[in-house]
Design a protein around this motif. Structure first.
Motif, PDB file in Angstrom:
ATOM      1  N   MET A  90       0.827  -1.316  -0.014  1.00 54.42           N
ATOM      2  CA  MET A  90       0.017  -0.111  -0.088  1.00 54.42           C
ATOM      3  C   MET A  90       1.072   1.072  -0.013  1.00 54.42           C
ATOM      4  O   MET A  90       1.607   1.547   1.011  1.00 54.42           O
ATOM      5  N   SER A  91       0.789   2.015  -1.036  1.00 50.79           N
ATOM      6  CA  SER A  91       1.773   3.358  -1.289  1.00 50.79           C
ATOM      7  C   SER A  91       1.454   4.257  -0.251  1.00 50.79           C
ATOM      8  O   SER A  91       0.293   4.573   0.151  1.00 50.79           O
ATOM      9  N   LEU A  92       2.433   4.826   0.304  1.00 49.83           N
ATOM     10  CA  LEU A  92       2.468   6.134   1.140  1.00 49.83           C
ATOM     11  C   LEU A  92       2.179   7.346   0.403  1.00 49.83           C
ATOM     12  O   LEU A  92       1.887   8.380   0.917  1.00 49.83           O
ATOM     13  N   ILE A  93       2.644   7.225  -0.903  1.00 49.29           N
ATOM     14  CA  ILE A  93       2.751   8.357  -1.822  1.00 49.29           C
ATOM     15  C   ILE A  93       1.284   8.935  -2.232  1.00 49.29           C
ATOM     16  O   ILE A  93       0.790  10.181  -2.514  1.00 49.29           O
ATOM     17  N   ALA A  94       0.488   7.908  -2.828  1.00 48.69           N
ATOM     18  CA  ALA A  94      -0.703   8.042  -3.353  1.00 48.69           C
ATOM     19  C   ALA A  94      -1.765   6.722  -3.017  1.00 48.69           C
ATOM     20  O   ALA A  94      -1.043   5.746  -2.484  1.00 48.69           O
ATOM     21  N   PRO A  95      -3.012   6.749  -3.266  1.00 45.88           N
ATOM     22  CA  PRO A  95      -3.752   5.589  -2.827  1.00 45.88           C
ATOM     23  C   PRO A  95      -4.023   4.697  -3.622  1.00 45.88           C
ATOM     24  O   PRO A  95      -4.810   4.099  -4.250  1.00 45.88           O
ATOM     25  N   GLY A 139      -9.789   3.002   0.844  1.00 44.53           N
ATOM     26  CA  GLY A 139      -9.492   4.096  -0.195  1.00 44.53           C
ATOM     27  C   GLY A 139      -8.531   3.897  -1.369  1.00 44.53           C
ATOM     28  O   GLY A 139      -8.231   4.672  -2.081  1.00 44.53           O
ATOM     29  N   TYR A 140      -7.955   2.474  -1.316  1.00 41.70           N
ATOM     30  CA  TYR A 140      -6.852   2.248  -2.295  1.00 41.70           C
ATOM     31  C   TYR A 140      -7.512   1.698  -3.295  1.00 41.70           C
ATOM     32  O   TYR A 140      -8.451   1.082  -3.354  1.00 41.70           O
ATOM     33  N   THR A 141      -6.731   2.008  -4.352  1.00 41.22           N
ATOM     34  CA  THR A 141      -7.053   1.362  -5.987  1.00 41.22           C
ATOM     35  C   THR A 141      -6.244   0.255  -5.980  1.00 41.22           C
ATOM     36  O   THR A 141      -4.818   0.745  -6.158  1.00 41.22           O
TER      37      THR A 141
END
Length: 182
Positions: A90-95, A139-141
């Protein structure tokens, strides 16, 4: 004395966020969520903000209570033929997130790994639904390989000699362009 210009260049030109992430982000932030979702499964927190910009959780889908690389892990593969795991990043930069199913097996006395966007076994489909539901709720894609391997021109990362990929920019500045490529 630290070269302050080099530090600033590493942040703005090379996207080096390791200090910020390792100092201010709890690497265990999602660990308890996964433990509650997958009671009885061994869960390994692989989060490391050295070159990564993501949470990385590995869940053993095979019945083994041991981390990757341990003697018990290799013994289990030798005795059972393989180990199945799922890696959730799970990225911390974008969802955005990556879900990869992993199959470890021994070939010629070496442990090799195959990856897949979908579970290897049909009985793992419910696990996929749980993971994707959790990611969606947060909220992650989930991105697929076509998106993850796209080049991102104009971005420079420390470990990339060529143009980095979406994966490298959002998840991990690894020495390979995209570590899950076959």
């Amino acid at each position: 004395m630290v070269d302050i210009v080099k530090v600033i260049e590493n942040v703005y030109k090379n996207g080096d966020l390791s200090f910020l992430l390792s100092t201010y982000v709890d690497r265990d932030y999602y660990l308890q969520n996964f433990r509650e979702l997958f009671v009885g499964n061994y869960i390994e927190n692989m989060t490391d903000f050295s070159y990564s910009k993501c949470f990385s959780i590995c869940i053993n889908l095979s019945d083994i209570d041991s981390p990757f690389g341990s003697q018990l892990f290799e013994k289990f593969i030798s005795e059972n033929g393989n180990i199945y795991r799922v890696d959730v990043q799970m990225s911390l930069i974008a969802p955005y997130a990556v879900v990869k199913y992993l199959k470890y097996e021994k070939k010629d006395n070496t442990v090799v790994v195959q990856s897949s966007n979908v579970p290897f076994l049909s009985n793992q489909n419910s696990i996929d639904g749980i993971i994707r539901g959790f990611l969606s709720d947060k909220g992650y894609t989930v991105l697929d390989d076509n998106v993850l391997t796209k080049a991102v021109p104009g971005v420079v990362l420390e470990l990339q000699e060529d143009t980095p990929s979406v994966y490298n920019c959002l998840f991990e500045d690894s020495s390979s362009y995209y570590p899950y490529s076959s």
